[in-house]
Design an enzyme around this catalytic site. Structure first.
Site, PDB file in Angstrom:
ATOM      1  N   GLU A 101      -0.191  -4.951   2.649  1.00 12.77           N
ATOM      2  CA  GLU A 101       0.511  -4.774   3.238  1.00 12.77           C
ATOM      3  C   GLU A 101       0.444  -3.281   3.088  1.00 12.77           C
ATOM      4  O   GLU A 101       0.452  -3.110   1.992  1.00 12.77           O
ATOM      5  CB  GLU A 101       1.525  -4.998   3.838  1.00 12.77           C
ATOM      6  CG  GLU A 101       2.274  -6.013   4.664  1.00 12.77           C
ATOM      7  CD  GLU A 101       2.510  -5.176   6.372  1.00 12.77           C
ATOM      8  OE1 GLU A 101       1.683  -3.817   6.546  1.00 12.77           O
ATOM      9  OE2 GLU A 101       2.828  -5.135   7.030  1.00 12.77           O
ATOM     10  N   ASP A 102       0.661  -1.602   3.841  1.00 13.61           N
ATOM     11  CA  ASP A 102       0.687  -0.630   3.301  1.00 13.61           C
ATOM     12  C   ASP A 102       2.800  -0.247   2.513  1.00 13.61           C
ATOM     13  O   ASP A 102       2.266   0.126   1.713  1.00 13.61           O
ATOM     14  CB  ASP A 102       0.337   0.368   4.137  1.00 13.61           C
ATOM     15  CG  ASP A 102       0.756   0.692   5.495  1.00 13.61           C
ATOM     16  OD1 ASP A 102       2.137  -0.370   5.890  1.00 13.61           O
ATOM     17  OD2 ASP A 102       0.851   1.237   6.730  1.00 13.61           O
ATOM     18  N   ASP A 105       9.092  -2.003   4.931  1.00  5.00           N
ATOM     19  CA  ASP A 105      10.724  -0.966   5.127  1.00  5.00           C
ATOM     20  C   ASP A 105      11.195  -2.083   5.616  1.00  5.00           C
ATOM     21  O   ASP A 105      12.188  -1.900   4.774  1.00  5.00           O
ATOM     22  CB  ASP A 105      10.345  -0.216   6.153  1.00  5.00           C
ATOM     23  CG  ASP A 105      11.547   0.969   6.260  1.00  5.00           C
ATOM     24  OD1 ASP A 105      11.988   0.974   5.924  1.00  5.00           O
ATOM     25  OD2 ASP A 105      11.348   1.984   7.460  1.00  5.00           O
ATOM     26  N   PHE A 154      10.141   9.468   4.217  1.00  2.30           N
ATOM     27  CA  PHE A 154       9.675   9.123   5.224  1.00  2.30           C
ATOM     28  C   PHE A 154       7.845   9.081   3.938  1.00  2.30           C
ATOM     29  O   PHE A 154       7.996  10.512   3.968  1.00  2.30           O
ATOM     30  CB  PHE A 154       9.469   9.535   6.481  1.00  2.30           C
ATOM     31  CG  PHE A 154       8.159   9.545   7.502  1.00  2.30           C
ATOM     32  CD1 PHE A 154       8.212   8.023   7.941  1.00  2.30           C
ATOM     33  CD2 PHE A 154       6.886  10.353   7.176  1.00  2.30           C
ATOM     34  CE1 PHE A 154       7.280   7.658   8.824  1.00  2.30           C
ATOM     35  CE2 PHE A 154       6.045  10.232   8.004  1.00  2.30           C
ATOM     36  CZ  PHE A 154       6.231   8.484   8.865  1.00  2.30           C
ATOM     37  N   ARG A 167      -4.028  10.415   6.720  1.00  2.00           N
ATOM     38  CA  ARG A 167      -4.567   9.312   6.400  1.00  2.00           C
ATOM     39  C   ARG A 167      -4.931   9.869   5.496  1.00  2.00           C
ATOM     40  O   ARG A 167      -4.757   9.317   4.187  1.00  2.00           O
ATOM     41  CB  ARG A 167      -4.981   8.820   7.331  1.00  2.00           C
ATOM     42  CG  ARG A 167      -4.360   7.644   8.346  1.00  2.00           C
ATOM     43  CD  ARG A 167      -4.711   6.522   9.068  1.00  2.00           C
ATOM     44  NE  ARG A 167      -3.941   6.357  10.368  1.00  2.00           N
ATOM     45  CZ  ARG A 167      -3.666   5.247  10.709  1.00  2.00           C
ATOM     46  NH1 ARG A 167      -3.011   4.845   9.480  1.00  2.00           N
ATOM     47  NH2 ARG A 167      -3.131   5.438  11.793  1.00  2.00           N
TER      48      ARG A 167
HETATM   49  P1  5GP Z   1       9.585  -2.517   8.647  1.00  2.00           P
HETATM   50  O1  5GP Z   1       9.316  -3.257   9.521  1.00  2.00           O
HETATM   51  O2  5GP Z   1       9.309  -3.118   7.698  1.00  2.00           O
HETATM   52  O3  5GP Z   1      10.347  -2.102   8.809  1.00  2.00           O
HETATM   53  O4  5GP Z   1       8.272  -1.323   9.078  1.00  2.00           O
HETATM   54  C1  5GP Z   1       6.142  -1.637   8.589  1.00  2.00           C
HETATM   55  C2  5GP Z   1       6.148  -1.127   9.441  1.00  2.00           C
HETATM   56  O5  5GP Z   1       6.508   1.059   9.290  1.00  2.00           O
HETATM   57  C3  5GP Z   1       4.819   0.165   8.706  1.00  2.00           C
HETATM   58  O6  5GP Z   1       4.008  -0.736   8.399  1.00  2.00           O
HETATM   59  C4  5GP Z   1       4.586   0.827   8.481  1.00  2.00           C
HETATM   60  O7  5GP Z   1       3.227   1.255   9.718  1.00  2.00           O
HETATM   61  C5  5GP Z   1       6.269   1.717   9.453  1.00  2.00           C
HETATM   62  N1  5GP Z   1       6.870   2.751   8.229  1.00  2.00           N
HETATM   63  C6  5GP Z   1       7.839   2.442   8.005  1.00  2.00           C
HETATM   64  N2  5GP Z   1       7.722   3.163   6.771  1.00  2.00           N
HETATM   65  C7  5GP Z   1       7.394   4.267   6.522  1.00  2.00           C
HETATM   66  C8  5GP Z   1       6.915   5.519   5.589  1.00  2.00           C
HETATM   67  O8  5GP Z   1       7.492   5.841   5.047  1.00  2.00           O
HETATM   68  N3  5GP Z   1       6.366   5.854   6.736  1.00  2.00           N
HETATM   69  C9  5GP Z   1       5.023   6.185   7.513  1.00  2.00           C
HETATM   70  N4  5GP Z   1       3.541   6.280   7.345  1.00  2.00           N
HETATM   71  N5  5GP Z   1       4.963   4.783   8.141  1.00  2.00           N
HETATM   72  C10 5GP Z   1       5.990   3.760   7.884  1.00  2.00           C
END
Ligand code: 5GP
Length: 197
Positions: A101-102, A105, A154, A167
């Site tokens: 995963e990147d 959050d 963010f 990206r």
């Molecule tokens: P979660 O389901 O954990 O809230 O969110 C995961 C997804 O939200 C990540 O895979 C990503 O696509 C997006 N995301 C969450 N925080 C960020 C951020 O700070 N920057 C970006 N570009 N995407 C984010």
């Protein structure tokens, strides 16, 4: 520091390209070591598209036999409701899976992914994330390996986007003024790559 024409701060480097290189190298070696006793190669599952830069560097740092597959998912609008846009091509039953995963959050996306994959009877299931915004977690979710814990900001770069842009920035940038970026999505492009528009 990245400022717009009026000298307002738009973003700043949160993780430099050099720090990314170093940490991802260490992480790759650590994960490879933990899988080195397996009789079959682990299957890395990359979640498109944000994790691709991390994936490419992590894999190169893992000097073991491994396989790779991709998934693409999208949020349905309401938090936690996730739809599979592109599913795996591999039968994962009995396989050792590593989700790449990147960023984690709220944890909702990863929680969904882990549940979905667990239903397919893998031998094991682990996750590596490059970035962890632990303070934002809504659902507790297991993350076995992580690159960096970051604050509630963010971020873009190294695969992560804002409306499809940024990206290809080699470092991770923290966006200081998200409203400013939403108003003018190209403002960081000007600062990073010069006035191209
Ligand atoms: P979660 O389901 O954990 O809230 O969110 C995961 C997804 O939200 C990540 O895979 C990503 O696509 C997006 N995301 C969450 N925080 C960020 C951020 O700070 N920057 C970006 N570009 N995407 C984010």
């Amino acid at each position: 520091m990245i400022e717009d024409d009026a000298g307002r701060l738009v973003g700043r480097t949160l993780v430099s390209a050099a720090s990314l290189r170093e940490r991802v190298g260490v992480l790759g070696a650590q994960i490879a070591e933990s899988y080195s006793d397996l009789t079959q190669p682990p299957l890395l599952i990359s979640v498109l598209k944000g994790s691709t830069f991390f994936l490419a560097d992590l894999m190169r740092a893992m000097s073991i036999d491994l396989n790779l597959d991709f998934m693409s998912i999208s949020s349905y609008g309401s938090p936690g409701i996730v739809r599979i846009l592109k599913d795996l091509e591999t039968d994962v039953s009995g396989r050792d899976l590593l989700i790449v995963e990147d960023i984690v959050d709220t944890g909702l996306t990863l929680n969904y992914l882990r549940k979905t994959l667990r239903q397919r009877d893998p031998a094991s299931l682990r996750t590596v994330t490059l970035l962890d915004k632990a303070a934002r977690r809504i659902v507790p979710v297991e993350v076995e390996y992580k690159g960096f814990e970051i604050p509630d900001v963010f971020v873009v770069g190294y695969g992560l986007d804002f409306q499809g842009r940024y990206r290809n920035c080699p470092a991770i940038l923290a966006v200081r003024d998200i409203a400013r970026l939403a108003n003018d999505p190209l403002v960081l492009v000007d600062q990073l790559y010069g006035k191209a528009r």
